[in-house]
Structures are given as C-alpha cells and as structure tokens.
Design a protein around this motif. Structure first.
Motif, PDB file in Angstrom:
ATOM      1  N   SER A 225       0.925  -1.309   0.031  1.00 17.50           N
ATOM      2  CA  SER A 225       0.057   0.059  -0.041  1.00 17.50           C
ATOM      3  C   SER A 225       0.918   1.206  -0.086  1.00 17.50           C
ATOM      4  O   SER A 225       0.274   2.268  -0.332  1.00 17.50           O
ATOM      5  CB  SER A 225      -1.009  -0.070   1.054  1.00 17.50           C
ATOM      6  N   ASP A 226       2.174   0.901   0.591  1.00 21.54           N
ATOM      7  CA  ASP A 226       2.869   2.494   0.530  1.00 21.54           C
ATOM      8  C   ASP A 226       3.619   2.798  -0.643  1.00 21.54           C
ATOM      9  O   ASP A 226       4.177   3.803  -0.778  1.00 21.54           O
ATOM     10  CB  ASP A 226       4.023   2.472   1.674  1.00 21.54           C
ATOM     11  N   ARG A 227       3.405   1.819  -1.743  1.00 20.96           N
ATOM     12  CA  ARG A 227       3.876   2.231  -3.173  1.00 20.96           C
ATOM     13  C   ARG A 227       3.148   3.408  -3.744  1.00 20.96           C
ATOM     14  O   ARG A 227       3.647   3.905  -4.653  1.00 20.96           O
ATOM     15  CB  ARG A 227       4.244   1.052  -3.821  1.00 20.96           C
ATOM     16  N   GLY A 228       1.874   3.498  -3.292  1.00 18.46           N
ATOM     17  CA  GLY A 228       1.044   4.574  -3.945  1.00 18.46           C
ATOM     18  C   GLY A 228       0.682   4.215  -5.530  1.00 18.46           C
ATOM     19  O   GLY A 228       0.734   5.211  -6.398  1.00 18.46           O
ATOM     20  N   PHE A 229       0.303   2.898  -5.789  1.00 16.23           N
ATOM     21  CA  PHE A 229       0.155   2.835  -7.346  1.00 16.23           C
ATOM     22  C   PHE A 229      -1.064   3.418  -7.607  1.00 16.23           C
ATOM     23  O   PHE A 229      -1.347   3.462  -8.888  1.00 16.23           O
ATOM     24  CB  PHE A 229       0.039   1.265  -7.591  1.00 16.23           C
ATOM     25  N   GLY A 230      -2.101   3.478  -6.666  1.00 18.35           N
ATOM     26  CA  GLY A 230      -3.448   4.312  -7.147  1.00 18.35           C
ATOM     27  C   GLY A 230      -4.393   3.209  -7.776  1.00 18.35           C
ATOM     28  O   GLY A 230      -4.160   1.964  -7.702  1.00 18.35           O
ATOM     29  N   GLU A 231      -5.216   3.785  -8.712  1.00 18.09           N
ATOM     30  CA  GLU A 231      -6.413   2.779  -9.592  1.00 18.09           C
ATOM     31  C   GLU A 231      -5.643   1.726 -10.118  1.00 18.09           C
ATOM     32  O   GLU A 231      -4.712   1.757 -10.757  1.00 18.09           O
ATOM     33  CB  GLU A 231      -7.158   3.729 -10.422  1.00 18.09           C
ATOM     34  N   GLY A 232      -6.278   0.569  -9.792  1.00 22.07           N
ATOM     35  CA  GLY A 232      -5.456  -0.610 -10.576  1.00 22.07           C
ATOM     36  C   GLY A 232      -4.316  -1.331  -9.957  1.00 22.07           C
ATOM     37  O   GLY A 232      -3.985  -2.477 -10.093  1.00 22.07           O
ATOM     38  N   GLY A 233      -3.804  -0.559  -8.834  1.00 19.82           N
ATOM     39  CA  GLY A 233      -2.826  -0.866  -7.884  1.00 19.82           C
ATOM     40  C   GLY A 233      -1.443  -1.661  -8.732  1.00 19.82           C
ATOM     41  O   GLY A 233      -1.529  -1.184  -9.897  1.00 19.82           O
ATOM     42  N   ALA A 234      -0.749  -2.383  -7.836  1.00 17.76           N
ATOM     43  CA  ALA A 234       0.464  -2.909  -8.709  1.00 17.76           C
ATOM     44  C   ALA A 234      -0.033  -3.749  -9.785  1.00 17.76           C
ATOM     45  O   ALA A 234       0.868  -3.771 -10.711  1.00 17.76           O
ATOM     46  CB  ALA A 234       1.091  -3.554  -7.606  1.00 17.76           C
ATOM     47  N   TYR A 235      -1.087  -4.382  -9.806  1.00 13.88           N
ATOM     48  CA  TYR A 235      -1.448  -5.259 -10.885  1.00 13.88           C
ATOM     49  C   TYR A 235      -1.247  -4.541 -12.126  1.00 13.88           C
ATOM     50  O   TYR A 235      -0.719  -4.872 -13.264  1.00 13.88           O
ATOM     51  CB  TYR A 235      -2.676  -5.901 -10.649  1.00 13.88           C
ATOM     52  N   ALA A 236      -2.137  -3.394 -12.157  1.00 17.87           N
ATOM     53  CA  ALA A 236      -2.177  -2.615 -13.596  1.00 17.87           C
ATOM     54  C   ALA A 236      -1.063  -2.037 -14.140  1.00 17.87           C
ATOM     55  O   ALA A 236      -0.651  -2.010 -15.043  1.00 17.87           O
ATOM     56  CB  ALA A 236      -3.465  -1.630 -13.314  1.00 17.87           C
ATOM     57  N   ALA A 237      -0.420  -1.365 -12.941  1.00 13.26           N
ATOM     58  CA  ALA A 237       0.839  -0.621 -13.004  1.00 13.26           C
ATOM     59  C   ALA A 237       1.878  -1.612 -13.633  1.00 13.26           C
ATOM     60  O   ALA A 237       2.771  -1.129 -14.607  1.00 13.26           O
ATOM     61  CB  ALA A 237       1.402  -0.246 -11.835  1.00 13.26           C
ATOM     62  N   GLN A 238       2.039  -2.982 -13.150  1.00  7.73           N
ATOM     63  CA  GLN A 238       3.040  -3.820 -13.620  1.00  7.73           C
ATOM     64  C   GLN A 238       2.667  -4.053 -15.395  1.00  7.73           C
ATOM     65  O   GLN A 238       3.810  -4.287 -16.033  1.00  7.73           O
ATOM     66  CB  GLN A 238       3.183  -4.998 -12.865  1.00  7.73           C
ATOM     67  N   HIS A 239       1.607  -4.436 -15.419  1.00  6.26           N
ATOM     68  CA  HIS A 239       1.123  -4.764 -16.765  1.00  6.26           C
ATOM     69  C   HIS A 239       1.386  -3.526 -17.793  1.00  6.26           C
ATOM     70  O   HIS A 239       1.860  -3.599 -19.001  1.00  6.26           O
ATOM     71  CB  HIS A 239      -0.270  -5.205 -17.035  1.00  6.26           C
ATOM     72  N   LEU A 240       1.307  -2.509 -17.302  1.00  5.45           N
ATOM     73  CA  LEU A 240       1.260  -1.349 -17.900  1.00  5.45           C
ATOM     74  C   LEU A 240       2.883  -0.968 -18.456  1.00  5.45           C
ATOM     75  O   LEU A 240       3.206  -0.528 -19.472  1.00  5.45           O
ATOM     76  CB  LEU A 240       0.717  -0.183 -17.526  1.00  5.45           C
ATOM     77  N   ALA A 241       3.568  -1.051 -17.255  1.00  3.92           N
ATOM     78  CA  ALA A 241       5.115  -0.932 -17.406  1.00  3.92           C
ATOM     79  C   ALA A 241       5.599  -1.807 -18.525  1.00  3.92           C
ATOM     80  O   ALA A 241       6.711  -1.445 -19.184  1.00  3.92           O
ATOM     81  CB  ALA A 241       5.645  -0.939 -16.052  1.00  3.92           C
ATOM     82  N   VAL A 242       5.354  -3.089 -18.376  1.00  2.57           N
ATOM     83  CA  VAL A 242       5.990  -4.233 -19.192  1.00  2.57           C
ATOM     84  C   VAL A 242       5.347  -3.967 -20.842  1.00  2.57           C
ATOM     85  O   VAL A 242       6.215  -4.219 -21.695  1.00  2.57           O
ATOM     86  CB  VAL A 242       5.414  -5.637 -18.800  1.00  2.57           C
ATOM     87  N   ALA A 243       4.022  -3.643 -20.902  1.00  2.00           N
ATOM     88  CA  ALA A 243       3.491  -3.241 -22.266  1.00  2.00           C
ATOM     89  C   ALA A 243       4.494  -2.185 -22.928  1.00  2.00           C
ATOM     90  O   ALA A 243       4.793  -2.409 -24.075  1.00  2.00           O
ATOM     91  CB  ALA A 243       2.321  -3.000 -22.082  1.00  2.00           C
ATOM     92  N   GLU A 244       4.827  -1.262 -22.286  1.00  5.72           N
ATOM     93  CA  GLU A 244       5.427  -0.191 -22.529  1.00  5.72           C
ATOM     94  C   GLU A 244       6.783  -0.615 -22.906  1.00  5.72           C
ATOM     95  O   GLU A 244       7.480  -0.125 -24.193  1.00  5.72           O
ATOM     96  CB  GLU A 244       5.676   1.173 -21.652  1.00  5.72           C
TER      97      GLU A 244
END
Length: 391
Positions: A225-244
């Motif tokens: 929770s302290d990473r502050g990923f926001g909407e979609g959490g780490a799950y969405a953030a990780q996918h978006l980062a890898v896709a990029e």
C-alpha cells in the motif's frame, strides 16, 4: 512492528525476518513448481471448478457455463501438460548448468496437489524448498493465494517446522519473461504486413495487451500500500510498464496500443477491471483500424483462458468486425523464459545483490519476501501465508 509480526511463516532463516530482498545464500534442496491445475477428463471438470471457486459462493449454474469451455476440449485443460513440459525444460536447463536441484510439481486446484509435492519432498529428505509460482504479476489470485496454499499445504501435511518454503520474486519484468513477447510482437507485425500489404501500422493496426481481469477492489489492494500505485494497484501498473517496454523493444513505438482485460467471472454487481478485450475490438473499426495484434502479456502459457477466450472468442469478435487478427504466443517453454526462471532460482540460492538483478521496468526487481498486507482479499480477509510478512 513486533518480532512476532515480522517473522515469515515457514521461511528459511535467511528470509524469516522479512527483508525485502534476501541477499544471504541459501542451500536449497529442491524447487517447487507451483501450478494452478486443471481437469484431465470430463468427470474432473465440475470438481475442479468447485476447487477453484471454493469460498466464493459461485452457483452451480455458473460453474456449468464455465465447464462448457473445458468440455469443448474433451474436459482436458492444457495446463497440466504445459506444466509437465515446463518441469522437463527446467530440469534440462538445470542439468545443462550442472545445478543439482530436483524439481517437484504441485498444483493449487488439481492433482498433483501442493500437499502431494510437499509429502514427496519430505520423503526425499528435502527441508529447504524454493517455489516458483506460474504467475508473473502481483495480485491476490496471482501471488498471495499461492502463498496461502503453501501455508495450507504445510498444515495439511503436518510439515510445519520441518519443511521451509521460500518463493522467487514476481517476475513480470524479468527479461526472461518479457523477451518472448518482444519477439512475438515483431513477428506479428511482419505477419500483418504480409496479410495486408501496404497497411499503415501507425494508423491501421492496434496492439491489445491482454491479461486476466480481477475485481477492482483486489487490484487496488495489489502490491504494498505504501507504493501508492493508485487505481488498478500494482497489478495494472506492472502490466502497463511491461507493455510499454515490449512496444519499445519490438520497434513498435508508432503503433497504438492499450491494456485490456479478459476472462471476467464475477457477478455483474461487482466492478472488475475493464475494458473487456471483446468490447475493445468492437471499437476498432470506427477508429480506422484494419488489423489487431493480441498480446497475452498476463499469461505464461497457452492455457484455457488463452485457447478459449482469445483463440475462440476474441478471434470471432475480430472476424465479425472484419479485422485481421494475430495472437502472439505466450512464453511457454521459450528458452529465454526457462533460463530466466533458473536465474531467479540462483538469485536466491546465491544471494545475488539487488543491484545485479535484472529488471526491465523501474518497478523491479520485485520483492523476495512479500510486504505486510500486500494483495489482500477483502472478501476473505487475511489468512496464513508463506513467503511474506504477516498479515
């Protein structure tokens, strides 16, 4: 945080105090390949689906709807054979490097179960086991639930205090996992050009990176929770980062892309991550898109959600919209993926410093020991889980 809270359930001494990254070498006895599991005959389908959905109150009629997907393939999920191939490939890679670590295989939801693998480990005298879960990202279903099942298997077998289980980090941005997708996108772009001569990739092709949808509340709770990923959490953030990264490394920076979701299974009243891949495909013709490249970036092998939801449903949606569609392969037993998994094992065996661990996005290398409270299931609450700091 008290000492009682920082102790990690069932961990080796190096991981027991809960460091984010373990840089102390550990003499592991074996590798535990932890799979999802799948039915291997028509009579297995409903019992398997009951295992998968236990505790979620899914009605039998909904299970029958999902069972249709498996029955279409004779009641046999491809996932068990894929894990047999993965196990053999890991064993071959280990042997080629003269690494003496047996590979045990256990599933969360079907035979062979995790408890069977731990029983075998005990019979063979193994005491320190390093687990590889066949899921690359952070969420309840793709990480914490595996860890809960490790803890449950230790309890069921009475091997708590006898066998210790650590787990390799989530490997979403390890180059071994990402490389097969980069190669696949390159090949898919070439195929589209061959099938539609003269097509303009910048205006008439779209890349849809797809992964399993999960409840929005689970997504928000994914990762610390302290990473502050926001909407979609780490799950969405990780996918978006890898896709990029995949887009850039494949030389597709000019091609439009987005992250979409598939395989939703919850009630309509519960928000899940969207858009659904079929809804996204329906929108493409109006934007002038003539071809779609489907990249199953959330999956490690061509299991049921790939074969049915993509190779059947998404392809039918593409055809209905007059689109040329190409589906990129999953890593499967691609050599870079297999070599990468063995490298992840060596990270923990040899205590590799964090600075020397490969990660292709700024989010990694991910944690060796899951952080307190990450990937909470808000419907079930916190249950005992190995390889992470309580709760």
């Amino acid at each position: 945080m008290t000492e009682a809270l920082t102790r990690v359930l069932g961990a080796t001494d190096a991981a027991a105090a809960g460091p984010e990254h373990v840089t102390e070498p550990v003499a592991y006895d074996a590798i535990l390949l932890a799979g999802f599991g799948g039915p291997e005959g028509q009579d297995d389908v409903i019992p398997f689906l009951r295992n998968v959905t236990r505790g979620r109150g899914i009605p039998e009629e909904r299970l029958e709807e999902v069972a249709h997907h498996y029955r279409h393939f004779g009641g046999v999920s491809p996932i068990n054979d894929q894990n047999r191939e993965l196990k053999a490939a890991l064993e071959a890679e280990l042997a080629s490097r003269a690494i003496d670590l047996p590979v045990l295989w256990g599933n969360r939801n079907w035979d062979p179960y995790l408890r069977d693998a731990l029983t075998e480990a005990n019979e063979r005298g193994f005491r320190k086991v390093l687990a590889i879960a066949t899921s690359a990202y952070s969420s309840y279903s793709s990480c914490r639930q595996y860890r809960e099942d490790f803890a449950l298997a230790l309890e069921e077998t009475g091997l708590e205090g006898t066998i210790q289980i650590d787990k390799v980090r989530q490997f979403f941005d390890h180059p071994g996992f990402v490389t097969p997708f980069v190669e696949g996108v390159r090949r898919a772009l070439d195929e589209v050009q061959e099938r539609v001569p003269g097509i303009d990739a910048a205006t008439e092709v779209e890349l849809l990176f797809t992964t399993h949808s999960i409840p929005s509340v689970d997504a928000e709770k994914s990762g610390p929770s302290d990473r502050g990923f926001g909407e979609g959490g780490a799950y969405a953030a990780q996918h978006l980062a890898v896709a990029e990264v995949v887009v850039h490394e494949a030389g597709a920076d000019q091609v439009p892309w987005r992250l979409v979701y598939q395989s939703r299974s919850g009630p309509p009243s519960m928000p899940w991550l969207a858009p659904d891949i079929n809804d996204a495909i329906d929108e493409l013709p109006a934007a002038g898109i003539r071809a779609v490249i489907i990249v199953p970036i959330g999956f490690v092998s061509d299991h049921m959600e790939v074969l049915w939801d993509l190779d059947n449903e998404a392809m039918e949606t593409s055809e209905r919209n007059g689109l040329v569609a190409v589906r990129v392969p999953t890593p499967g037993i691609h050599h870079a993926y297999i070599a990468g998994l063995v490298d992840l094992v060596l990270e923990r065996r040899d205590g590799i410093p964090v600075a020397d661990r490969p990660a292709v996005t700024p989010l990694g290398p991910w944690y060796d020991v899951c952080r307190p409270g990450c990937c909470e299931n808000t419907r079930l609450g916190f249950r005992p889980a190995a390889a992470g700091v309580a709760p």
